[in-house]
Write an enzyme that holds these catalytic residues in place. Structure first.
Site, PDB file in Angstrom:
ATOM      1  N   ARG A   1       6.577  15.114 -18.070  1.00 21.28           N
ATOM      2  CA  ARG A   1       6.339  13.947 -17.215  1.00 21.28           C
ATOM      3  C   ARG A   1       6.772  14.202 -15.782  1.00 21.28           C
ATOM      4  NH1 ARG A   1       6.865   8.568 -21.033  1.00 21.28           N
ATOM      5  NH2 ARG A   1       5.284   9.285 -22.519  1.00 21.28           N
TER       6      ARG A   1
ATOM      7  N   SER B   1      14.900   7.654 -19.380  1.00 18.58           N
ATOM      8  CA  SER B   1      15.388   6.485 -20.078  1.00 18.58           C
ATOM      9  C   SER B   1      16.862   6.711 -20.340  1.00 18.58           C
ATOM     10  CB  SER B   1      14.620   6.373 -21.394  1.00 18.58           C
ATOM     11  OG  SER B   1      15.063   5.247 -22.090  1.00 18.58           O
TER      12      SER B   1
ATOM     13  N   ARG C   1       7.476  15.115 -31.289  1.00 16.20           N
ATOM     14  CA  ARG C   1       7.199  13.729 -31.671  1.00 16.20           C
ATOM     15  C   ARG C   1       5.811  13.612 -32.270  1.00 16.20           C
ATOM     16  NH1 ARG C   1      10.287  10.622 -26.624  1.00 16.20           N
ATOM     17  NH2 ARG C   1      12.205  11.820 -26.943  1.00 16.20           N
TER      18      ARG C   1
ATOM     19  N   GLU D   1       6.682   6.096 -17.135  1.00 15.22           N
ATOM     20  CA  GLU D   1       8.074   6.340 -17.515  1.00 15.22           C
ATOM     21  C   GLU D   1       8.400   7.836 -17.473  1.00 15.22           C
ATOM     22  OE1 GLU D   1       9.027   4.807 -21.398  1.00 15.22           O
ATOM     23  OE2 GLU D   1      10.818   6.077 -21.544  1.00 15.22           O
TER      24      GLU D   1
ATOM     25  N   ARG E   1       1.554  12.160 -22.979  1.00 13.87           N
ATOM     26  CA  ARG E   1       2.037  11.932 -24.338  1.00 13.87           C
ATOM     27  C   ARG E   1       1.608  13.118 -25.199  1.00 13.87           C
ATOM     28  NH1 ARG E   1       3.952   7.347 -26.136  1.00 13.87           N
ATOM     29  NH2 ARG E   1       2.976   6.104 -24.514  1.00 13.87           N
TER      30      ARG E   1
END
Length: 431
Positions: A398, A352, A259, A349, A274
């Site tokens: 994460r 998802s 990403r 988070e 991130r």
RNA sequence: GGAGAGGUGGCCGAGUGGCUUAAGGCACAGGUUUGCUAAACCUGCGUACGGGAAACCGUACCGAGGGUUCGAAUCCCUCCCUCUCCGCCA
């Protein structure tokens, strides 16, 4: 993508969905574009019909003069067809452009509002209380030599990293635990390509190009580095027609995820939270329309069981309309407790799960045939679009933050959750 | 990377310019018949879009895209993919 006919029929509902998502979209332009396409297609069909008729009439002997007139007329008809084809192609491009900006419907129970308005629907476990000053995962990694961000930056750039030592084994253990849980639940296991064609990326509802894109492209090719195995797992169903008895399909895919994180520098981006690359085990489900709501609950249930197995406190959020991605009809996030967030810890988070209903399936051409309907090769088998769902089983970076930070001990060591021990081969880092 | 052969309907497979808006077979569905298992025969059988209450009608689609032609599955060009052999390589 929505069906333009459905858009025309349920215009007000779509407008409401856009309002709730806080998106401004010109629906009437899209409807107009669709009507234009329909009109031009009719005109092209009619011109083709005349041309076919004309050609059939040529299959006989003709006098030279008659033949010549016939040939001239044929040329005229051909030019007419070409002109209408060009008009139609332009109109279809315009329609596609107008339609891709229009998001999916929104489930009626989804909370109103934006990022801060998501509704907490469950909580499991309590944030740990330490009798000492807890460290964040960067400090813990430093202490136990688990991460090398400096070298990552030097070799690949900012936000790249090396995992080292026990962190490497933990990555493998987290993958293995997730894969074993999914296999036991009936998922088909896949290790997937890390690259996909831009066309496939686009069909899944991601934007492969442009300023805002989160996706890396490979120069001089039409390939992208995938941001998630959702893209490659979904791509398996390109133009597929499934039998009803095959459904639901549940797939688990391991991939690396890339990403660009365009525009997100400086936001909650400490350490592994991130980064530009991480490994993920992704769940992907294909269902009949009437089964997708239950499947979403099922996927979230698996995610919860995974974090329960890691003995990490978490909460489940029903994501507010303004924070849904365009393909998502409803989305649940799991946020795990992370000691290193904010002043005194915070929720971050970790997974998802989205129900994209038929939004991706329509663009992919992923359909199924009901049992009552006839098999291919016989008459009357109407196909319907499947529903597609995706969810994170584990995003390694994460999950790693959550495990390291929540299980740190007074002596500076890190206890490894029982569920991981068989796969990593140790029960503690440090000491 | 080099050389060759191919890509046709759910599958196999015919088809080198109009008589094929794709033969034949398999599979599938419905029916007829034979006192079992089974077989034979008849009929039907792609997808999408548009029109119609329906039967049905129209249009597009023979890997993809261009071209030639009044007319292309068929001829030409470009690209993609598959298979076989050789080389290279984890």
């Amino acid at each position: 993508m929505l069906d333009p006919r459905i858009l025309a029929e349920r215009r007000d509902e779509v407008a409401e969905s856009c309002r709730r998502r806080r998106m401004r979209v010109d629906l009437d332009a899209a409807i107009g574009a669709y009507e234009q396409v329909a009109r031009l297609r009719g005109a092209l069909d009619e011109t083709n019909r005349l041309r076919n008729e004309h050609q059939k009439s040529a299959q006989k002997k003709m006098e030279p003069a008659e033949r010549e007139a016939h040939t001239a007329e044929g040329r005229r008809l051909k030019d007419g067809v070409a002109a209408r084809e060009a008009e139609l192609a332009a109109a279809e491009t315009a329609l596609r452009g107008a339609m891709t900006g229009i998001p999916n419907f929104v489930h009626p129970d989804v909370p109103e509002g934006g990022e801060d308005d998501s509704r907490e629907i469950r909580r499991h476990g309590e944030p740990p209380r330490f009798a000492f000053q807890p460290l964040d995962h960067l400090q813990l990694a430093e202490k136990h030599d688990l991460l090398d961000f400096e070298s990552g930056t030097r070799v690949a750039g900012a936000k790249f990293y090396y995992l080292k030592n026990e962190a490497v084994l933990l990555e493998l253990a987290l993958q293995r635990l997730a894969v074993e849980m999914l296999r036991a639940d009936g998922f088909e296991l896949y290790a997937t390509p890390d690259l996909a064609k831009a066309e496939i990326v686009d069909h899944l509802g991601y934007n492969p190009r442009g300023e805002e894109t989160q996706i890396y492209s490979i120069a001089d090719t039409d390939l992208c580095l995938v941001g998630t195995a959702e893209i490659t797992l979904g791509g398996l169903f390109l133009d597929a027609v499934l039998a009803e008895r095959e459904l639901p399909r549940k797939l688990a895919g391991i991939s690396h995820c890339f990403r660009t994180e365009a525009g997100s520098y400086g936001r909650e981006s400490k350490g592994l939270y991130r980064v530009h690359q991480f490994t993920k085990v992704e769940m992907f489900a294909v269902t009949r329309p009437e089964d997708s709501a239950a499947m979403l609950e099922h996927l979230v249930g698996i995610e919860e069981r995974f974090f329960q197995a890691l003995d990490v406190p978490y909460r489940v959020l029903d994501i507010a309309a303004g924070d849904l991605g365009a393909p998502a009809y409803r989305k649940y996030d799991i946020e795990a407790w992370m000691v290193g967030r904010g002043e005194a810890g915070g929720w971050g988070e970790v997974t998802s799960a989205s129900n994209c209903t038929d939004y991706q399936a329509r663009r992919l051409g992923a359909r199924f045939r009901r049992e009552g309907a006839k098999a291919p090769g016989s008459k009357g088998g109407k196909t319907e679009f499947v529903h597609m769902l995706n969810g994170t089983a584990v995003a390694i970076t994460r999950a790693l933050i959550a495990v390291l930070e929540n299980h740190q001990q007074a002596d500076g060591s890190i206890a490894i959750p029982k569920a991981l021990q068989p796969y990593c081969g140790f029960d503690r880092i440090g000491r």
